[in-house]
Design an enzyme around this catalytic site. Structure first.
Site, PDB file in Angstrom:
ATOM      1  N   THR A 126       0.828  -1.210   0.000  1.00  7.74           N
ATOM      2  CA  THR A 126       0.000   0.000   0.000  1.00  7.74           C
ATOM      3  C   THR A 126       0.863   1.261   0.000  1.00  7.74           C
ATOM      4  O   THR A 126       1.910   1.313   0.646  1.00  7.74           O
ATOM      5  CB  THR A 126      -0.896  -0.004   1.261  1.00  7.74           C
ATOM      6  OG1 THR A 126      -1.601  -1.248   1.294  1.00  7.74           O
ATOM      7  CG2 THR A 126      -1.873   1.145   1.250  1.00  7.74           C
ATOM      8  N   ILE A 339     -24.596  -5.898  24.255  1.00  7.32           N
ATOM      9  CA  ILE A 339     -24.994  -6.769  25.369  1.00  7.32           C
ATOM     10  C   ILE A 339     -24.418  -6.244  26.684  1.00  7.32           C
ATOM     11  O   ILE A 339     -25.052  -6.345  27.737  1.00  7.32           O
ATOM     12  CB  ILE A 339     -24.544  -8.236  25.094  1.00  7.32           C
ATOM     13  CG1 ILE A 339     -25.420  -8.836  23.990  1.00  7.32           C
ATOM     14  CG2 ILE A 339     -24.587  -9.088  26.360  1.00  7.32           C
ATOM     15  CD1 ILE A 339     -24.980 -10.204  23.504  1.00  7.32           C
ATOM     16  N   GLU A 365      -5.945  -6.158   3.734  1.00 10.24           N
ATOM     17  CA  GLU A 365      -5.893  -7.417   2.955  1.00 10.24           C
ATOM     18  C   GLU A 365      -7.140  -7.587   2.090  1.00 10.24           C
ATOM     19  O   GLU A 365      -7.728  -8.668   2.014  1.00 10.24           O
ATOM     20  CB  GLU A 365      -5.651  -8.613   3.871  1.00 10.24           C
ATOM     21  CG  GLU A 365      -4.383  -8.417   4.693  1.00 10.24           C
ATOM     22  CD  GLU A 365      -3.556  -9.645   4.856  1.00 10.24           C
ATOM     23  OE1 GLU A 365      -3.676 -10.558   4.037  1.00 10.24           O
ATOM     24  OE2 GLU A 365      -2.758  -9.674   5.810  1.00 10.24           O
ATOM     25  N   GLU A 369     -15.519  -4.750   0.286  1.00 11.58           N
ATOM     26  CA  GLU A 369     -16.055  -4.466  -1.055  1.00 11.58           C
ATOM     27  C   GLU A 369     -15.240  -5.213  -2.121  1.00 11.58           C
ATOM     28  O   GLU A 369     -15.802  -5.814  -3.043  1.00 11.58           O
ATOM     29  CB  GLU A 369     -16.003  -2.952  -1.342  1.00 11.58           C
ATOM     30  CG  GLU A 369     -17.005  -2.121  -0.557  1.00 11.58           C
ATOM     31  CD  GLU A 369     -16.567  -1.860   0.887  1.00 11.58           C
ATOM     32  OE1 GLU A 369     -15.392  -2.141   1.244  1.00 11.58           O
ATOM     33  OE2 GLU A 369     -17.400  -1.366   1.672  1.00 11.58           O
TER      34      GLU A 369
HETATM   35  C1  LIG Z   1      -4.267  -1.474  10.524  1.00 13.92           C
HETATM   36  C2  LIG Z   1      -3.865  -1.597   9.101  1.00 13.92           C
HETATM   37  C3  LIG Z   1      -2.765  -2.369   8.763  1.00 13.92           C
HETATM   38  C4  LIG Z   1      -2.342  -2.460   7.436  1.00 13.92           C
HETATM   39  N1  LIG Z   1      -1.216  -3.191   7.139  1.00 13.92           N
HETATM   40  C5  LIG Z   1      -0.740  -3.195   5.856  1.00 13.92           C
HETATM   41  C6  LIG Z   1       0.499  -3.861   5.534  1.00 13.92           C
HETATM   42  O1  LIG Z   1       1.149  -4.460   6.400  1.00 13.92           O
HETATM   43  N2  LIG Z   1       0.951  -3.782   4.251  1.00 13.92           N
HETATM   44  C7  LIG Z   1       0.289  -3.136   3.268  1.00 13.92           C
HETATM   45  O2  LIG Z   1       0.762  -3.112   2.123  1.00 13.92           O
HETATM   46  N3  LIG Z   1      -0.914  -2.507   3.544  1.00 13.92           N
HETATM   47  C8  LIG Z   1      -1.423  -2.527   4.805  1.00 13.92           C
HETATM   48  N4  LIG Z   1      -2.605  -1.876   5.103  1.00 13.92           N
HETATM   49  C9  LIG Z   1      -3.275  -1.138   4.045  1.00 13.92           C
HETATM   50  C10 LIG Z   1      -4.539  -1.833   3.534  1.00 13.92           C
HETATM   51  O3  LIG Z   1      -4.217  -3.008   2.857  1.00 13.92           O
HETATM   52  C11 LIG Z   1      -5.311  -0.824   2.679  1.00 13.92           C
HETATM   53  O4  LIG Z   1      -5.787   0.164   3.576  1.00 13.92           O
HETATM   54  C12 LIG Z   1      -6.447  -1.473   1.919  1.00 13.92           C
HETATM   55  O5  LIG Z   1      -5.957  -2.249   0.867  1.00 13.92           O
HETATM   56  C13 LIG Z   1      -7.439  -0.435   1.350  1.00 13.92           C
HETATM   57  O6  LIG Z   1      -6.771   0.569   0.659  1.00 13.92           O
HETATM   58  P1  LIG Z   1      -7.057   2.115   0.997  1.00 13.92           P
HETATM   59  O7  LIG Z   1      -7.005   2.288   2.476  1.00 13.92           O
HETATM   60  O8  LIG Z   1      -6.139   2.912   0.164  1.00 13.92           O
HETATM   61  O9  LIG Z   1      -8.556   2.342   0.573  1.00 13.92           O
HETATM   62  P2  LIG Z   1      -9.064   2.671  -0.911  1.00 13.92           P
HETATM   63  O10 LIG Z   1      -8.566   1.646  -1.857  1.00 13.92           O
HETATM   64  O11 LIG Z   1      -8.804   4.095  -1.209  1.00 13.92           O
HETATM   65  O12 LIG Z   1     -10.626   2.457  -0.711  1.00 13.92           O
HETATM   66  C14 LIG Z   1     -11.481   3.413  -0.086  1.00 13.92           C
HETATM   67  C15 LIG Z   1     -12.912   2.873  -0.131  1.00 13.92           C
HETATM   68  O13 LIG Z   1     -13.317   2.712  -1.515  1.00 13.92           O
HETATM   69  C16 LIG Z   1     -13.726   1.375  -1.713  1.00 13.92           C
HETATM   70  N5  LIG Z   1     -13.344   0.921  -3.065  1.00 13.92           N
HETATM   71  C17 LIG Z   1     -12.144   1.026  -3.669  1.00 13.92           C
HETATM   72  N6  LIG Z   1     -12.184   0.468  -4.882  1.00 13.92           N
HETATM   73  C18 LIG Z   1     -13.437  -0.020  -5.043  1.00 13.92           C
HETATM   74  C19 LIG Z   1     -14.108  -0.714  -6.072  1.00 13.92           C
HETATM   75  N7  LIG Z   1     -13.473  -1.064  -7.210  1.00 13.92           N
HETATM   76  N8  LIG Z   1     -15.407  -1.052  -5.900  1.00 13.92           N
HETATM   77  C20 LIG Z   1     -16.042  -0.729  -4.742  1.00 13.92           C
HETATM   78  N9  LIG Z   1     -15.461  -0.067  -3.722  1.00 13.92           N
HETATM   79  C21 LIG Z   1     -14.176   0.269  -3.876  1.00 13.92           C
HETATM   80  C22 LIG Z   1     -12.997   0.551  -0.659  1.00 13.92           C
HETATM   81  O14 LIG Z   1     -13.649  -0.693  -0.418  1.00 13.92           O
HETATM   82  C23 LIG Z   1     -13.051   1.492   0.530  1.00 13.92           C
HETATM   83  O15 LIG Z   1     -14.295   1.379   1.155  1.00 13.92           O
HETATM   84  C24 LIG Z   1      -3.057  -1.784   6.419  1.00 13.92           C
HETATM   85  C25 LIG Z   1      -4.186  -1.041   6.759  1.00 13.92           C
HETATM   86  C26 LIG Z   1      -4.589  -0.930   8.075  1.00 13.92           C
HETATM   87  C27 LIG Z   1      -5.796  -0.124   8.409  1.00 13.92           C
END
Ligand SMILES: Cc1cc2nc3c(=O)[nH]c(=O)nc-3n(C[C@H](O)[C@H](O)[C@H](O)COP(=O)(O)OP(=O)(O)OC[C@H]3O[C@@H](n4cnc5c(N)ncnc54)[C@H](O)[C@@H]3O)c2cc1C
Length: 403
Positions: A126, A339, A365, A369
């Protein structure tokens, strides 16, 4: 069909449960409040062999199977999600990627110390501007003779400040028609010149864990640190996610169990209108849903673990297990707080932490969605699993136990 666990799988389950309940339960609230990882967690998990649980003995692991990994994750997250997150990134997203895609030299250099827990590993996919849309990443790796020069920033990286190695996905070819084909995967030691990193504070959940960012500025890595071929980075990342998602599914199952156990005991001790609240049908309905979710989530992750043991491709089943278990754990945690009434709203009880922790897993991961799109894609015939150049090795007890 045999639903019994083996003696060894039960031993793993009991050992990990003992560790989590006896050593983590007493301190977890303190570290969750401090927003820090307890310093003994990683060394102790290493000492107990948990960090190398399903890796072959000859690579420093414990020689157990992939179901044992799932059982360990269930036990860890039944106490706190941060423990399971360690397994998701160190084992699922990095070490299992190495066992699948790494060369013998990479296994010796990276996997052996990781399996022993001497080195901690993380996964950098990410970026600030690219999450679900992986191919939109800006990170680059430019070939210069026998090295690559890496530039870019990874965001939301679990264990960013605790790890020694990161599996870093970067663009090596900006010209490919499909941007997914221009990505490659690298093992980057985090003490290399040009690397900076830090923790993210103020998170909703997994506060006793470590989540941060890593930036590479002109970081030079040797050719031997590239995993797979140039252009295989997206496939490698997705197969790492098949393993990471499995650990998340198993862990979320443990979280549902924790919500169920705490809801049952509170429902039997709290009285309202002259009787214990467990006697009210609306409370029973919430508990019944937790029972249903726990059993279904458990069967789903065990099926995926069984498929991994047999060497059967399980991307669809793992995605389904992850989507189901994480949505169900968020719902279970929300109902567990309900609860508990007002007491559930304070950190006197564990359920408020469960609710905060459960939200992360419906985002990382693959968001819920994205998993719905994956499942619909399979059902509609838009998505098929093409064979990979290297598959996760089938579990072979004899080979796994050889020195
Ligand atoms: C606590 C935590 C630990 C993490 N650890 C890691 C890690 O170790 N390594 C790593 O690489 N990443 C890590 N991540 C990142 C995580 O994998 C990403 O946050 C995740 O893949 C979503 O990407 P984004 O946050 O950029 O959301 P976005 O991709 O910007 O999405 C935002 C919203 O839009 C929706 N959306 C996006 N595309 C679509 C679509 N095509 N259709 C419908 N809805 C859509 C999503 O479902 C979401 O609701 C971590 C995140 C958190 C919160």
């Amino acid at each position: 069909m045999d639903f019994n666990l083996t003696e060894e799988q039960m031993m793993v389950q009991n050992m990990v449960r003992d560790f989590a309940e006896k050593e983590i339960t007493p301190i977890i609230k303190e570290y969750d409040r401090k927003q820090e990882m307890a310093p003994f967690v990683l060394p102790r998990m290493a000492e107990l062999g948990i960090l190398g649980i399903c890796l072959p003995v000859k690579y420093g692991g414990q020689g157990m199977d992939y179901i044992s990994l799932g059982l360990a994750c269930e036990e860890l997250e039944a106490v706190d999600s941060t423990l399971r997150v360690v397994m998701s990134v160190h084992m699922g997203l990095n070490s299992m990627g190495l066992i699948q895609w790494g060369t013998e030299d990479q296994k010796q250099r990276f996997l052996v110390p990781q399996a022993r827990g001497d080195k901690i590993a993380c996964f950098g996919l990410t970026e600030p501007g690219a999450g679900s849309d992986v191919a939109a990443m800006d990170s680059t790796a430019r070939r210069e003779g026998e090295s690559y020069v890496i530039n870019g920033e990874k965001m939301w990286i679990s264990l960013a400040t605790k790890a020694h190695n990161v599996l870093w996905i970067a663009r090596t070819d900006p010209e490919t028609n499909d941007p997914h084909d221009g990505l490659s995967a690298f093992l980057v030691e985090l003490d290399r010149e040009g690397i900076s990193r830090g923790d993210i504070h103020g998170k909703l959940g997994v506060r006793a864990g470590s989540t941060g960012w890593i930036a590479c500025q002109d970081v030079r890595v040797p050719l031997e640190n590239r995993i797979g071929e140039e252009g295989e980075g997206f496939k490698i990342a997705m197969s790492c996610l098949d393993n990471g998602r499995y650990t998340v599914a198993a862990g979320a199952t443990g979280l549902i169990r924790a919500c169920l156990d705490e809801s049952v005991s509170y429902a039997q001790e709290r009285n309202a209108f002259g009787r214990e609240i467990g006697k009210f049908q609306l409370v029973q309905q919430k508990i019944a849903h937790m029972v249903q979710s726990y059993d279904a989530a458990r069967l789903m992750y065990l099926q995926a673990g069984w498929m991994k043991n047999q060497g059967i491709r399980n991307s669809r089943q793992t995605s389904l297990a992850k989507w189901f278990a994480t949505d169900a754990s968020f719902e279970a945690a929300s109902q567990a707080v309900q609860i508990h009434g007002a007491y559930g709203y304070s950190d006197e009880y564990n359920v408020e932490r469960y609710l905060r922790n459960s939200k992360g897993a419906v985002i990382y991961e693959g968001t819920s969605e994205i998993h719905q799109l994956i499942q619909a894609g399979y059902a509609l015939g838009y998505r098929q699993d093409a064979p990979l150049r290297k598959e996760l090795p089938t579990y072979d007890e004899q080979a796994w136990r050889e020195n």
